[in-house]
Design a protein around this motif. Structure first.
Motif, PDB file in Angstrom:
ATOM      1  N   SER A   5       3.902   9.934  -9.877  1.00  0.00           N
ATOM      2  CA  SER A   5       3.287  10.182 -11.176  1.00  0.00           C
ATOM      3  C   SER A   5       2.559  11.519 -11.196  1.00  0.00           C
ATOM      4  N   VAL A   6       1.974  11.922 -10.063  1.00  0.00           N
ATOM      5  CA  VAL A   6       1.325  13.235  -9.977  1.00  0.00           C
ATOM      6  C   VAL A   6       2.367  14.342 -10.115  1.00  0.00           C
ATOM      7  N   GLU A   7       3.538  14.164  -9.466  1.00  0.00           N
ATOM      8  CA  GLU A   7       4.599  15.164  -9.565  1.00  0.00           C
ATOM      9  C   GLU A   7       5.150  15.242 -10.974  1.00  0.00           C
ATOM     10  N   GLU A   8       5.308  14.097 -11.654  1.00  0.00           N
ATOM     11  CA  GLU A   8       5.790  14.103 -13.033  1.00  0.00           C
ATOM     12  C   GLU A   8       4.814  14.833 -13.930  1.00  0.00           C
ATOM     13  N   THR A   9       3.520  14.609 -13.736  1.00  0.00           N
ATOM     14  CA  THR A   9       2.513  15.279 -14.540  1.00  0.00           C
ATOM     15  C   THR A   9       2.537  16.771 -14.293  1.00  0.00           C
ATOM     16  N   GLU A  61       4.206   5.597  -5.617  1.00  0.00           N
ATOM     17  CA  GLU A  61       4.189   5.631  -7.079  1.00  0.00           C
ATOM     18  C   GLU A  61       3.144   6.616  -7.588  1.00  0.00           C
ATOM     19  N   ALA A  62       1.985   6.657  -6.938  1.00  0.00           N
ATOM     20  CA  ALA A  62       0.939   7.596  -7.345  1.00  0.00           C
ATOM     21  C   ALA A  62       1.406   9.028  -7.132  1.00  0.00           C
ATOM     22  N   ASP A  63       2.072   9.310  -6.006  1.00  0.00           N
ATOM     23  CA  ASP A  63       2.594  10.648  -5.749  1.00  0.00           C
ATOM     24  C   ASP A  63       3.639  11.032  -6.774  1.00  0.00           C
ATOM     25  N   ARG A  78       0.834  -1.202   0.000  1.00  0.00           N
ATOM     26  CA  ARG A  78       0.000   0.000   0.000  1.00  0.00           C
ATOM     27  C   ARG A  78       0.869   1.253   0.000  1.00  0.00           C
ATOM     28  N   LYS A 132       3.941   1.481  -1.106  1.00  0.00           N
ATOM     29  CA  LYS A 132       4.628   1.549  -2.395  1.00  0.00           C
ATOM     30  C   LYS A 132       3.709   2.128  -3.469  1.00  0.00           C
ATOM     31  N   ARG A 133       2.431   1.684  -3.478  1.00  0.00           N
ATOM     32  CA  ARG A 133       1.475   2.200  -4.455  1.00  0.00           C
ATOM     33  C   ARG A 133       1.228   3.688  -4.265  1.00  0.00           C
ATOM     34  N   SER A 134       1.107   4.150  -3.016  1.00  0.00           N
ATOM     35  CA  SER A 134       0.875   5.574  -2.780  1.00  0.00           C
ATOM     36  C   SER A 134       2.097   6.398  -3.170  1.00  0.00           C
TER      37      SER A 134
END
Length: 195
Positions: free
Chosen positions: A60-64, A56-58, A50, A52-54
């Protein structure tokens, strides 16, 4: 991790059977202990996944948020206004910061397409010329994947595919004048001559 839990559960089951056969409570307590350890390992693994998934989501949001091409696409879409386009039509997005012109669906160009070689330098424009051309609606041209704008008679253009833009719009989009054809000086000179 799941294999370890499976082994622990099977061991606990075997010890439970042994406790029932031998009537020894020690085997039963060891079976319960192994079952608790297996449960704790499952909870630990779930929490780790859980987290690790959060993360990765953070990321990807920063990359966007940090991706400059998204801002350019949004700016291009806002300049188009309320104009509706069919969903299946291919959209072209200008990306002047990198001097690129790309497809909105981010597809790679075909291998048979060739890019023009070389890039002319940037014209060192006189501030007076810049003031004049920024007020004009004269049309200049840009080339796919290059950050310069040119007059239509520029020798660098040769047979390259060009995209016409108003000079003010080209400057607003971040394109800069070509050093070979010096569009700012030429257009400003023509404007002075006609005035």
């Amino acid at each position: 991790m799941l294999y370890i839990v499976l082994v622990l559960v099977l061991a606990a089951l075997g010890l439970l059977v042994a406790a029932l056969i031998t009537a020894n409570s020690l085997w039963a307590w060891i079976s319960i202990g192994l079952s608790i350890v297996a449960g704790l390992l499952l909870v630990f693994d779930w929490l780790r996944r859980r987290k690790k998934r959060s993360a990765e989501a953070d990321a990807s949001v920063e990359e966007t948020a940090d991706d400059p091409s998204d801002e350019t696409e949004e700016a291009s879409e806002s300049e188009e206004g309320d104009e509706k386009k069919p969903e299946d039509a291919e959209q072209t997005v200008l990306m002047p910061a990198t001097g690129e012109l790309g497809d909105a669906d981010e597809t790679e160009p075909a291998a048979s397409e060739t890019k023009p070689i070389g890039d002319p330098g940037e014209e060192k424009s006189d501030p007076a010329d810049v003031a004049i051309v920024s007020e004009l609606e004269i049309e200049v041209v840009v080339v796919d994947e290059y950050p310069r704008y040119h007059v239509t008679t520029c020798t660098w253009l040769e047979t390259r595919d060009t995209i016409p833009l108003g000079i003010g719009e080209a400057r607003q989009l971040g394109f800069t004048p070509c050093a070979l054809c010096t569009p700012d000086a030429e257009i400003a000179g023509q404007h002075r001559d006609s005035a």
